[in-house]
Design a protein around this motif. Structure first.
Motif, PDB file in Angstrom:
ATOM      1  N   GLU A   1     -17.507   9.353  -8.815  1.00 14.77           N
ATOM      2  CA  GLU A   1     -18.636   9.561  -9.718  1.00 14.77           C
ATOM      3  C   GLU A   1     -19.045   8.282 -10.442  1.00 14.77           C
ATOM      4  O   GLU A   1     -20.215   7.892 -10.413  1.00 14.77           O
ATOM      5  CB  GLU A   1     -18.304  10.665 -10.725  1.00 14.77           C
ATOM      6  N   LYS A   2     -18.102   7.636 -11.102  1.00 17.13           N
ATOM      7  CA  LYS A   2     -18.453   6.480 -11.924  1.00 17.13           C
ATOM      8  C   LYS A   2     -17.269   5.543 -12.051  1.00 17.13           C
ATOM      9  O   LYS A   2     -16.131   5.993 -12.209  1.00 17.13           O
ATOM     10  CB  LYS A   2     -18.886   6.956 -13.319  1.00 17.13           C
ATOM     11  N   PHE A   3     -17.556   4.254 -11.952  1.00 14.69           N
ATOM     12  CA  PHE A   3     -16.527   3.233 -12.152  1.00 14.69           C
ATOM     13  C   PHE A   3     -16.936   2.382 -13.345  1.00 14.69           C
ATOM     14  O   PHE A   3     -18.061   1.859 -13.394  1.00 14.69           O
ATOM     15  CB  PHE A   3     -16.404   2.353 -10.910  1.00 14.69           C
ATOM     16  N   TYR A   4     -16.034   2.267 -14.308  1.00 13.59           N
ATOM     17  CA  TYR A   4     -16.275   1.424 -15.474  1.00 13.59           C
ATOM     18  C   TYR A   4     -15.460   0.144 -15.333  1.00 13.59           C
ATOM     19  O   TYR A   4     -14.234   0.196 -15.224  1.00 13.59           O
ATOM     20  CB  TYR A   4     -15.871   2.145 -16.757  1.00 13.59           C
ATOM     21  N   MET A   5     -16.146  -0.979 -15.336  1.00 12.43           N
ATOM     22  CA  MET A   5     -15.462  -2.268 -15.217  1.00 12.43           C
ATOM     23  C   MET A   5     -14.535  -2.496 -16.407  1.00 12.43           C
ATOM     24  O   MET A   5     -14.908  -2.272 -17.559  1.00 12.43           O
ATOM     25  CB  MET A   5     -16.497  -3.387 -15.163  1.00 12.43           C
ATOM     26  N   ALA A   6     -13.326  -2.945 -16.127  1.00 11.64           N
ATOM     27  CA  ALA A   6     -12.387  -3.276 -17.200  1.00 11.64           C
ATOM     28  C   ALA A   6     -12.808  -4.574 -17.867  1.00 11.64           C
ATOM     29  O   ALA A   6     -13.624  -5.340 -17.334  1.00 11.64           O
ATOM     30  CB  ALA A   6     -10.973  -3.407 -16.645  1.00 11.64           C
ATOM     31  N   GLU A   7     -12.246  -4.813 -19.015  1.00 11.81           N
ATOM     32  CA  GLU A   7     -12.514  -6.024 -19.764  1.00 11.81           C
ATOM     33  C   GLU A   7     -12.253  -7.262 -18.895  1.00 11.81           C
ATOM     34  O   GLU A   7     -11.375  -7.249 -18.030  1.00 11.81           O
ATOM     35  CB  GLU A   7     -11.639  -6.062 -21.016  1.00 11.81           C
ATOM     36  N   GLY A   8     -13.018  -8.320 -19.149  1.00 16.48           N
ATOM     37  CA  GLY A   8     -12.971  -9.506 -18.300  1.00 16.48           C
ATOM     38  C   GLY A   8     -11.593 -10.094 -18.079  1.00 16.48           C
ATOM     39  O   GLY A   8     -11.291 -10.584 -16.996  1.00 16.48           O
ATOM     40  N   TYR A   9     -10.744 -10.056 -19.092  1.00 18.98           N
ATOM     41  CA  TYR A   9      -9.439 -10.711 -18.947  1.00 18.98           C
ATOM     42  C   TYR A   9      -8.513  -9.979 -17.980  1.00 18.98           C
ATOM     43  O   TYR A   9      -7.473 -10.527 -17.579  1.00 18.98           O
ATOM     44  CB  TYR A   9      -8.761 -10.893 -20.311  1.00 18.98           C
ATOM     45  N   HIS A  10      -8.884  -8.761 -17.566  1.00 19.22           N
ATOM     46  CA  HIS A  10      -8.066  -8.046 -16.583  1.00 19.22           C
ATOM     47  C   HIS A  10      -8.374  -8.464 -15.148  1.00 19.22           C
ATOM     48  O   HIS A  10      -7.567  -8.221 -14.253  1.00 19.22           O
ATOM     49  CB  HIS A  10      -8.284  -6.532 -16.709  1.00 19.22           C
TER      50      HIS A  10
END
Length: 231
Positions: A185-194
């Motif tokens: 359904e949906k993918f939320y990008m993790a914070e940049g440092y990950h």
């Protein structure tokens, strides 16, 4: 078709080592955000990524999973993030502490002329233990559960057929496969440092004791799937 008969992720008896966040000082947080901006600038552009297909998986700490798929030939980019829940715009702290229904997941951009979705499913099952419910190694909780996401009925059938094959071959003995087969359904990008965390933090205790050994076990068993520079 290659079937891996033994689980790769061995539970390490290191209570202090986990994928969960540690408290950071303000100075550390500022430095981390600046590093993230620099690193994300080296990623492929949205226009470039449109040339490739996508696949989504969850199998424990995304630092480990991202590094594994990054080593596979035909894979052009991998992002760490969150999927499988209903909450909007989740954060790492919320997901890693089990405050949402999301799991740590990866978004895989791949060239189907080089590697197929079926082969990516094989990589997925061959790089973690799909029989441990809500756990991978030292990381426990539904946020670390095993999920194979599908975007259409063809992908769903590929996943289900491979699970049936593993079961028919008794790949995990009397242990049942508990992987969720879930519509994407949906993918939320993790914070940049990950992003590319393992590559950029080789001296992190979790990376040294859990992530790198997991990656090396995968490489040993899937040599023909590796990029030239991943051997």
């Amino acid at each position: 078709m290659k079937i891996v008969r033994t689980p790769f992720l061995i539970l390490l008896l290191l209570a202090s080592v986990s994928c969960q966040p540690k408290n950071k000082s303000n100075k550390q947080e500022v430095a981390q955000k600046e590093e993230s901006k620099t690193h994300m600038a080296t990623k492929l552009s949205a226009e470039q990524l449109q040339e490739y297909e996508t696949a989504y998986f969850a199998s424990g700490c995304f630092w480990c999973v991202e590094a594994i798929f990054e080593s596979v030939k035909g894979v052009k980019e991998v992002y760490s993030g969150y999927s499988g829940g209903s909450e909007k715009n989740p954060t790492y702290e919320e997901v890693s502490y089990g405050r949402t229904h999301h799991a740590e997941a990866v978004e895989v951009y791949y060239d189907p002329n080089v590697i197929s979705f079926r082969q990516l499913v094989q990589v997925f099952f061959g790089s973690h233990d799909p029989t441990t419910l809500n756990r991978q190694g030292p990381d426990r909780g539904a946020q670390y559960r095993s999920i194979a996401f599908y975007k259409n009925e063809e992908e769903k059938k590929i996943i289900q057929d491979y699970i049936s094959l593993l079961e028919s071959e008794n790949a995990y003995g009397d242990r049942a496969i508990v992987t969720e087969v879930t519509p994407f359904e949906k993918f939320y990008m993790a914070e940049g440092y990950h992003q590319d965390y393992e590559k950029r933090n080789p001296n992190n205790s979790y990376i040294r004791n859990v992530s790198i050994p997991r990656l090396n076990r995968f490489k040993e068993n899937f040599k023909s799937y590796l990029k030239e520079d991943a051997h």
